[in-house]
Scaffold this motif. Structure first.
Motif, PDB file in Angstrom:
ATOM      1  N   ASP A  78       4.998   8.372  -2.499  1.00 15.24           N
ATOM      2  CA  ASP A  78       4.152   8.136  -0.910  1.00 15.24           C
ATOM      3  C   ASP A  78       3.720   9.426  -0.823  1.00 15.24           C
ATOM      4  O   ASP A  78       3.389  10.311  -0.760  1.00 15.24           O
ATOM      5  CB  ASP A  78       4.287   7.030  -0.460  1.00 15.24           C
ATOM      6  N   TYR A  79       5.255  10.436   0.168  1.00 14.01           N
ATOM      7  CA  TYR A  79       5.596  11.397   1.113  1.00 14.01           C
ATOM      8  C   TYR A  79       5.982  12.165   0.063  1.00 14.01           C
ATOM      9  O   TYR A  79       6.762  11.605  -1.172  1.00 14.01           O
ATOM     10  CB  TYR A  79       5.991  11.551   1.817  1.00 14.01           C
ATOM     11  N   PRO A 161       2.245   5.782   4.290  1.00 13.16           N
ATOM     12  CA  PRO A 161       2.520   5.190   2.814  1.00 13.16           C
ATOM     13  C   PRO A 161       2.559   3.643   2.759  1.00 13.16           C
ATOM     14  O   PRO A 161       2.933   3.541   3.757  1.00 13.16           O
ATOM     15  CB  PRO A 161       3.718   5.958   3.085  1.00 13.16           C
ATOM     16  N   ASP A 163       1.576   0.164  -0.586  1.00 19.30           N
ATOM     17  CA  ASP A 163       1.042   0.761  -2.416  1.00 19.30           C
ATOM     18  C   ASP A 163       0.010  -0.488  -2.253  1.00 19.30           C
ATOM     19  O   ASP A 163       0.534  -1.701  -1.570  1.00 19.30           O
ATOM     20  CB  ASP A 163       2.841   0.084  -2.581  1.00 19.30           C
ATOM     21  N   PRO A 173       0.698   4.101  -5.630  1.00 20.99           N
ATOM     22  CA  PRO A 173       1.108   4.587  -3.998  1.00 20.99           C
ATOM     23  C   PRO A 173      -0.321   4.847  -2.941  1.00 20.99           C
ATOM     24  O   PRO A 173      -0.966   5.644  -4.100  1.00 20.99           O
ATOM     25  CB  PRO A 173       1.731   5.805  -4.417  1.00 20.99           C
ATOM     26  N   TYR A 175      -2.670   5.568   1.086  1.00 20.15           N
ATOM     27  CA  TYR A 175      -2.055   5.881   2.354  1.00 20.15           C
ATOM     28  C   TYR A 175      -3.143   5.492   3.051  1.00 20.15           C
ATOM     29  O   TYR A 175      -4.503   5.321   2.628  1.00 20.15           O
ATOM     30  CB  TYR A 175      -2.196   7.998   2.912  1.00 20.15           C
TER      31      TYR A 175
END
Length: 190
Positions: A78-79, A161, A163, A173, A175
């Motif tokens: 995610d990040y 973030p 899913d 994933p 944003y």
């Protein structure tokens, strides 16, 4: 991927030991994600897993030209997430990373001097990228510059973030960016 198709195998060398007895490769052979593996001349055909992320492919690997082995690897489940293999480098980066506080951030070693005693490190958030010159011997660090103005940084919303489940159950994933004015109410998706 579409039903009935298979992702091609990736096998990409990233480092070789000075004595040429070990090689590190990024590979997804016989697995779902790209991980980092070590091959050793004394054990032909055996790949030792060095690191993989449970949720995402490894994307970048920083290699020591002096030692001829990986120093760090990063993935973006995610990040961005970076794992440092070199314990000295990890200790030298720790004070800089601790300064970032609780804000979500990623970082990367952008470049190193030929002797690897000085490095440029980029630390980034959703709204800015700051570059530091770090002296590994003295521990001193100096800000070289920022990529964005303070006004721009204040205008950016923090990405959430999330899913998204694909029709085949695969977790993707992503944003989610919400307007600050929208709050938590439901809005059309773009």
């Amino acid at each position: 991927s579409a039903v009935g198709t298979r992702t091609p195998d990736v096998v990409r060398p990233v480092a070789r030991s000075p004595d040429r007895r070990q090689v590190w490769v990024l590979s997804n052979r016989d697995r779902d994600r790209v991980g980092l593996f070590r091959l050793d001349a004394s054990s032909p055909g055996v790949a030792t897993r060095v690191h993989e992320d449970a949720r995402a492919d490894l994307g970048r690997v920083g290699v020591s030209d002096v030692a001829g082995r990986p120093m760090w690897a990063s993935s973006e489940p995610d990040y961005p997430r970076t794992v440092v293999f070199d314990t000295a480098l990890e200790a030298q980066l720790a004070p800089l990373l601790a300064e970032q506080g609780s804000v979500r951030f990623g970082y990367e070693v952008v470049s190193m001097s030929p002797d690897e005693r000085r490095m440029v490190v980029a630390v980034y958030t959703h709204a800015n990228r700051r570059y530091y010159l770090v002296d590994r011997d003295s521990g001193r660090r100096e800000v070289l510059g920022n990529s964005r103005s303070p006004e721009f940084q204040r205008a950016m919303v923090v990405p959430e973030p999330i899913d998204i489940r694909a029709s085949d159950g695969l977790r993707l994933p992503a944003y989610l960016l919400r307007s600050a004015a929208a709050g938590r109410r439901k809005l059309p998706l773009v």
